[in-house]
Design an enzyme around this catalytic site. Structure first.
Site, PDB file in Angstrom:
ATOM      1  N   GLY A  86     -54.837 -31.488  55.188  1.00 34.95           N
ATOM      2  CA  GLY A  86     -55.729 -32.021  53.787  1.00 34.95           C
ATOM      3  C   GLY A  86     -56.823 -31.192  53.205  1.00 34.95           C
ATOM      4  N   LYS A 121     -66.742 -36.549  58.655  1.00 35.81           N
ATOM      5  CA  LYS A 121     -66.331 -36.777  57.643  1.00 35.81           C
ATOM      6  C   LYS A 121     -67.537 -37.022  56.402  1.00 35.81           C
ATOM      7  CE  LYS A 121     -62.758 -39.079  57.512  1.00 35.81           C
ATOM      8  NZ  LYS A 121     -61.551 -40.193  57.504  1.00 35.81           N
ATOM      9  N   ARG A 132     -37.426 -38.663  50.835  1.00 34.69           N
ATOM     10  CA  ARG A 132     -37.096 -37.736  49.873  1.00 34.69           C
ATOM     11  C   ARG A 132     -36.123 -38.458  48.892  1.00 34.69           C
ATOM     12  NH1 ARG A 132     -35.447 -32.130  53.258  1.00 34.69           N
ATOM     13  NH2 ARG A 132     -37.518 -31.483  53.196  1.00 34.69           N
ATOM     14  N   ARG A 155     -61.491 -43.627  50.773  1.00 30.22           N
ATOM     15  CA  ARG A 155     -61.827 -45.202  50.879  1.00 30.22           C
ATOM     16  C   ARG A 155     -63.281 -45.431  50.643  1.00 30.22           C
ATOM     17  NH1 ARG A 155     -57.730 -44.749  54.756  1.00 30.22           N
ATOM     18  NH2 ARG A 155     -59.331 -44.436  56.383  1.00 30.22           N
ATOM     19  N   GLY A 203     -55.207 -38.045  51.325  1.00 28.92           N
ATOM     20  CA  GLY A 203     -55.302 -37.608  52.559  1.00 28.92           C
ATOM     21  C   GLY A 203     -56.313 -36.330  52.650  1.00 28.92           C
ATOM     22  N   GLY A 204     -56.970 -36.114  51.917  1.00 24.03           N
ATOM     23  CA  GLY A 204     -57.763 -34.992  51.951  1.00 24.03           C
ATOM     24  C   GLY A 204     -58.816 -34.517  52.872  1.00 24.03           C
ATOM     25  N   THR A 205     -58.868 -35.541  53.710  1.00 28.30           N
ATOM     26  CA  THR A 205     -59.869 -35.183  54.723  1.00 28.30           C
ATOM     27  C   THR A 205     -59.213 -35.043  56.097  1.00 28.30           C
ATOM     28  OG1 THR A 205     -60.231 -37.643  55.250  1.00 28.30           O
ATOM     29  CG2 THR A 205     -61.653 -36.607  53.637  1.00 28.30           C
ATOM     30  N   LYS A 252     -39.080 -39.368  56.714  1.00 28.62           N
ATOM     31  CA  LYS A 252     -39.094 -38.452  55.723  1.00 28.62           C
ATOM     32  C   LYS A 252     -38.068 -38.122  54.773  1.00 28.62           C
ATOM     33  CE  LYS A 252     -42.899 -35.637  58.157  1.00 28.62           C
ATOM     34  NZ  LYS A 252     -43.100 -34.267  58.607  1.00 28.62           N
TER      35      LYS A 252
END
Length: 264
Positions: free
Chosen positions: A16, A44, A137, A35, A10-12, A133
């Site tokens: 991220g 992007k 966990r 992807r 999810g770095g973009t 979430k």
């Protein structure tokens, strides 16, 4: 000192891209799961180019491609997930991939980056999101995966541009009116995304944060909505020479003082 190898999933995305930059800045060999390494979206594509130029490795893969996830994780010491809201539940796939890779990573940071989901009192749809979430966990803990949960509270770039008016997020500072929920006196915490990323990356090799929750709550960043509005109103007061020009303009263009009287 050998730096941990960091994989960002999810770095973009919004937070991220800051985490990727912070990881590189702190000297970590950094890779990003993507992807498409040559996306049609220009913004992007430019972001990915900036990653490559800074030394980031792009790894072709997908949350829904189990083998690609496993292979990417095998080459990492730390996995940081920064996936967006719609993919939060899919992080179970990351957990399963970590297990199949042999649970070799030193740390997993799931995509939390907000309020502590176990300390919020709200309604749907946010209540369901937070419940997801919490469920993740428990899965991470049950699988014995070393982890850190990052509770950074509010993104400054999201909330503060509209001076905390959630009905106008992305619209910039309000000109004449602002929506206040409740009495405006409850305190919130707002941290700039670049700082959130820096704290996150600093935490990955810190033994004090292992299997713990990292709260970002700098004392100066705790403010109520009313205090935010007061800060903005003070900030909006013009400085010289603009204040002089505005006060003259009030006389000329609002009061009409140059032509509103008869010359005797």
């Amino acid at each position: 000192v050998k730096r941990s190898r960091v994989l960002v999933i999810g770095g973009t995305g919004h937070i991220g891209k800051h985490i990727v930059a912070a990881s590189v800045r702190h000297g970590h060999p950094t890779s990003v799961l993507v992807r498409d390494a040559a996306p049609a979206d220009l913004a992007k594509a430019q972001l990915l180019k900036s990653f490559i130029d800074s030394g980031v490795a792009l790894i072709k893969g997908d949350l829904f491609d189990h083998d690609s996830l496993v292979n990417a994780i095998k080459d990492a010491d730390v996995v940081i997930s920064a996936v967006g809201t719609r993919q939060l539940d899919e992080q179970r796939r990351i957990v399963m991939a970590i297990k199949e890779a042999g649970n070799v990573i030193k740390r997993f940071l799931p995509s939390e980056f907000g309020s502590d989901p176990e300390r919020v009192h709200t309604v749907d749809p946010a209540a369901t999101l937070y419940a997801g979430k919490v469920s993740l966990r428990r899965l991470i803990e049950a699988e014995g995966i070393p982890h850190t949960y990052v509770c950074c509270n509010g993104f400054a770039e999201t909330y503060l541009l509209s001076i905390g008016d959630v009905t106008a997020v992305g619209a910039g500072p309000p000109a004449d009116k602002i929506t206040v929920l409740g009495d405006g006196d409850a305190k919130g915490v707002f941290v700039v995304e670049e700082d959130i990323a820096a704290y996150t990356v600093r935490a990955i090799d810190d033994t004090r944060t292992l299997n713990k929750i990292l709260y970002m709550r700098p004392s100066a960043n705790i403010v109520s909505h009313n205090e935010l509005i007061a800060l903005w109103e003070k900030k909006a007061e013009a400085a010289y020479p603009l204040n002089m020009m505005l006060s003259h303009s009030l006389s000329v263009f609002v009061r009409g003082d140059q032509a509103n009287f008869d010359i005797e």
